[in-house]
Design a protein around this motif. Structure first.
Motif, mmCIF file in Angstrom:
data_model
loop_
_atom_site.group_PDB
_atom_site.id
_atom_site.type_symbol
_atom_site.label_atom_id
_atom_site.label_comp_id
_atom_site.label_asym_id
_atom_site.label_seq_id
_atom_site.Cartn_x
_atom_site.Cartn_y
_atom_site.Cartn_z
ATOM 1 N N PRO A 407 27.956 39.172 90.594
ATOM 2 C CA PRO A 407 28.930 39.096 91.690
ATOM 3 C C PRO A 407 30.212 38.399 91.235
ATOM 4 C CG PRO A 407 27.285 37.394 91.962
ATOM 5 C CD PRO A 407 26.856 38.215 90.780
ATOM 6 N N ARG A 408 31.320 38.757 91.864
ATOM 7 C CA ARG A 408 32.603 38.127 91.542
ATOM 8 C C ARG A 408 32.931 36.966 92.468
ATOM 9 N NH1 ARG A 408 36.411 43.141 91.811
ATOM 10 N NH2 ARG A 408 34.851 43.749 93.367
ATOM 11 N N GLY A 409 32.007 36.644 93.350
ATOM 12 C CA GLY A 409 32.178 35.533 94.273
ATOM 13 C C GLY A 409 30.882 35.309 95.025
ATOM 14 N N GLY A 410 30.882 34.343 95.914
ATOM 15 C CA GLY A 410 29.677 34.043 96.673
ATOM 16 C C GLY A 410 28.801 33.019 95.983
ATOM 17 N N LEU A 411 27.599 32.839 96.528
ATOM 18 C CA LEU A 411 26.696 31.802 96.046
ATOM 19 C C LEU A 411 25.387 32.356 95.520
ATOM 20 C CD1 LEU A 411 27.001 29.208 98.998
ATOM 21 C CD2 LEU A 411 28.604 29.640 97.130
ATOM 22 N N ASN A 412 25.236 33.692 95.478
ATOM 23 C CA ASN A 412 23.913 34.256 95.238
ATOM 24 C C ASN A 412 23.922 35.404 94.236
ATOM 25 O OD1 ASN A 412 22.846 32.736 97.637
ATOM 26 N ND2 ASN A 412 24.180 34.175 98.724
ATOM 27 N N LEU A 413 22.757 35.597 93.595
ATOM 28 C CA LEU A 413 22.473 36.805 92.821
ATOM 29 C C LEU A 413 21.460 37.634 93.592
ATOM 30 C CD1 LEU A 413 21.978 35.892 89.032
ATOM 31 C CD2 LEU A 413 23.813 37.213 90.056
ATOM 32 N N TRP A 414 21.742 38.918 93.747
ATOM 33 C CA TRP A 414 20.833 39.857 94.419
ATOM 34 C C TRP A 414 20.115 40.642 93.327
ATOM 35 C CZ3 TRP A 414 18.356 40.523 98.667
ATOM 36 C CH2 TRP A 414 17.948 41.764 99.126
ATOM 37 N N CYS A 415 18.814 40.469 93.246
ATOM 38 C CA CYS A 415 18.052 40.982 92.103
ATOM 39 C C CYS A 415 17.011 42.008 92.539
ATOM 40 C CB CYS A 415 17.340 39.833 91.382
ATOM 41 S SG CYS A 415 18.431 38.510 90.827
ATOM 42 N N ARG A 416 16.907 43.060 91.752
ATOM 43 C CA ARG A 416 15.849 44.057 91.947
ATOM 44 C C ARG A 416 14.767 43.813 90.899
ATOM 45 N NH1 ARG A 416 15.014 49.494 93.592
ATOM 46 N NH2 ARG A 416 17.181 49.769 94.236
ATOM 47 N N ILE A 417 13.530 43.741 91.346
ATOM 48 C CA ILE A 417 12.402 43.593 90.431
ATOM 49 C C ILE A 417 11.945 44.989 90.018
ATOM 50 C CG2 ILE A 417 10.033 42.739 90.186
ATOM 51 C CD1 ILE A 417 10.777 40.649 92.344
ATOM 52 N N ASN A 418 11.950 45.232 88.725
ATOM 53 C CA ASN A 418 11.638 46.569 88.213
ATOM 54 C C ASN A 418 10.122 46.759 88.106
ATOM 55 O OD1 ASN A 418 14.426 47.050 87.935
ATOM 56 N ND2 ASN A 418 14.423 46.038 85.942
ATOM 57 N N GLY A 419 9.499 46.937 89.243
ATOM 58 C CA GLY A 419 8.056 47.124 89.300
ATOM 59 C C GLY A 419 7.577 46.862 90.708
ATOM 60 N N ASP A 420 6.334 47.274 90.988
ATOM 61 C CA ASP A 420 5.776 47.079 92.319
ATOM 62 C C ASP A 420 5.424 45.603 92.522
ATOM 63 O OD1 ASP A 420 5.992 49.764 92.857
ATOM 64 O OD2 ASP A 420 3.971 50.217 92.132
ATOM 65 N N VAL A 421 5.843 45.055 93.652
ATOM 66 C CA VAL A 421 5.538 43.663 93.955
ATOM 67 C C VAL A 421 5.542 43.480 95.466
ATOM 68 C CG1 VAL A 421 7.944 42.871 93.893
ATOM 69 C CG2 VAL A 421 6.104 41.265 93.372
ATOM 70 N N ASN A 422 4.658 42.636 95.934
ATOM 71 C CA ASN A 422 4.583 42.300 97.350
ATOM 72 C C ASN A 422 5.372 41.025 97.607
ATOM 73 O OD1 ASN A 422 3.030 40.506 99.528
ATOM 74 N ND2 ASN A 422 2.793 42.660 100.098
#
Length: 479
Positions: A407-422
């Motif tokens: 991201p170019r601003g903000g406070l967070n990283l939005w992450c995708r987990i590459n695999g099945d997870v609950n």
């Protein structure tokens, strides 16, 4: 031995209280029976002591158990020949009412953070103490003695703060406003709450981005608002999505977070802003623009606000100091037409007779001080360093297992987990390994996403937290 069901949506403390209540009602624990100590029962059930403490507190409130100094906790019994005193069953009261509790996963995160067990906190979306303008505030308090009257203030907010905000919004966000078109609130969330309570009715349809922070706010459901998600591409929501929802559900409002959106960090494209604004003007639908992150821009100038492009009074603009100064100040604001401001100010006065003068006075001085602009520059540099440190740690510890856009601003990283997870299983595994984060389902995303905040932690803890996350993900994937 009975154990609480961790897969249930019902909080653990409620399950424990219900189990003990059932044993009492079945006669398995007659009056006068001793209960295990909080610490011992927590060990037996494999939960935090604070969970047992809350369960016992509920049972005490219901008049079913009592705790006596030196005698421990036992099942209540009335005196011989005297009817026992009836304590209100507070369990029934707290389970009623129209205002819904937080989502189960959010309650689980809060329970874990309050347990006293050390945890690396990637869940909290606020600034670390060292990132706040504490020195500037101390200088203000030292150089400008507080001499305001400590009485109920103006329902719209402290007048000097509203005047300071008109200059601040024009300079920083290119928004033209007068002090009469500004309502000071205790953070952005109160602004949203006032809108749902005063400008909408139960059954009204509202469009929000998907995923969106709005999905984590039970106040929408408490108000009977129907939420409908708008698909988001690399340029943000598309006006065709708004038209389609309006045709199908007659949506009354659109809630948007166009700059460094929470949780994804995306920025609405310049042309898309004009198209979305034109669409809502055409349909006569107000836009509520939540803009908490714009001034955290790390690499470029802050993106423009929708409100700065608004020429027809379509946009209700919400901002706050929580993400750029200090969440504890509880200072937010709304820019809206005078009729809306007067309506919401009247409602807010009924709630709390207005905000405390003292933090509003500090905020007004801070916005006008020569130290605020340098503070923003330091904040952006510090956030960039933390963001890069987290990204580098993820690449080292979880190569190929997690993907994200920087991201170019903000406070967070939005992450995708590459695999099945609950989501729930991963969160529990994280807590056991000493780290908490926000599962994507809290924001209405499909399984396999998480939000990691890099703003709250000291820089040196970020890599340690990612290491704990990697261990948690490994253990979850193996089960």
């Amino acid at each position: 031995m009975w154990k609480p069901d961790r897969t249930s949506n019902r909080p653990l403390y409620q399950q424990i209280a219900s189990y003990i209540e059932q044993r009492i009602s079945f006669g398995e624990m007659p009056p006068g029976s001793s209960l295990p100590s909080e610490r011992k029962l927590a060990q037996q059930l494999g939960v935090n002591r604070s969970t047992v403490m809350q369960a016992y507190e509920n049972l005490r409130a219901a008049g079913m158990i009592e705790s006596l100094t030196g005698s421990g906790t036992r099942v209540c019994r009335g005196e011989s020949g005297v009817a026992p005193k009836q304590t209100p069953n507070w369990n029934r009261y707290v389970e009623s009412g129209t205002f819904l509790p937080n989502l189960p996963l959010l309650r689980r995160i809060r329970e874990a953070l309050q347990s006293g067990v050390p945890l690396v906190n990637f869940a909290g979306g606020e600034l670390a103490p060292e990132l706040a303008p504490s020195d500037a505030i101390a200088d203000i308090m030292r150089e400008h003695p507080f001499r305001e009257t400590l009485s109920y203030g103006d329902p719209q907010g402290f007048v000097p703060l509203r005047v300071a905000l008109t200059s601040f919004l024009l300079e920083q966000r290119h928004i033209q406003a007068t002090d009469e078109s500004i309502l000071v609130t205790s953070g952005s969330q109160q602004s949203l709450y006032l809108i749902t309570q005063c400008l909408l009715n139960p059954g009204d349809a509202v469009a929000i981005e998907q995923p969106s922070y709005g999905y984590s706010l039970q106040m929408f459901q408490s108000a009977g608002i129907r939420l409908f998600g708008l698909p988001v591409d690399e340029d943000g929501v598309h006006p065709d999505g708004i038209r389609a929802l309006h045709k199908q559900h007659r949506i009354r409002m659109v809630f948007l977070n166009p700059n460094y959106q929470n949780p994804t960090g995306t920025v609405m494209g310049a042309e898309r802003r004009i198209e979305v604004l034109a669409c809502c003007e055409e349909l006569g639908i107000p836009i509520v623009e939540d803009d908490p992150f714009s001034l955290t821009a790390m690499e470029d100038a802050p993106p423009p606000s929708l409100k700065s492009l608004d020429r027809n009074g379509t946009v209700l603009y919400i901002g706050s100091l929580s993400k750029v100064a200090a969440s504890g100040l509880r200072i937010g604001w709304m820019v809206a037409p005078h009729t809306v401001i007067r309506r919401l100010a009247d409602a807010r006065q009924q709630m709390d007779f207005g905000l405390s003068i003292f933090p509003q006075w500090i905020a007004s001085r801070l916005l006008e001080s020569s130290s605020f602009a340098p503070h923003l520059a330091r904040l952006r540099a510090a956030l960039r360093t933390r963001r890069d440190s987290m990204a580098a740690a993820l690449h080292r510890k979880l190569p190929g297992e997690i993907s994200f856009e920087l991201p170019r601003g903000g406070l967070n990283l939005w992450c995708r987990i590459n695999g099945d997870v609950n989501d729930s299983s991963l969160l529990e595994s994280g807590i056991k390994n000493g780290v908490v984060f926000m599962p994507g389902s809290v924001f209405g995303a499909e399984a396999g996403f998480i939000r990691l905040s890099y703003a709250r932690l000291p820089l040196e803890e970020i890599e340690m937290g990612i290491d704990k996350l990697a261990q948690a993900l490994c253990r979850t994937s193996a089960t």
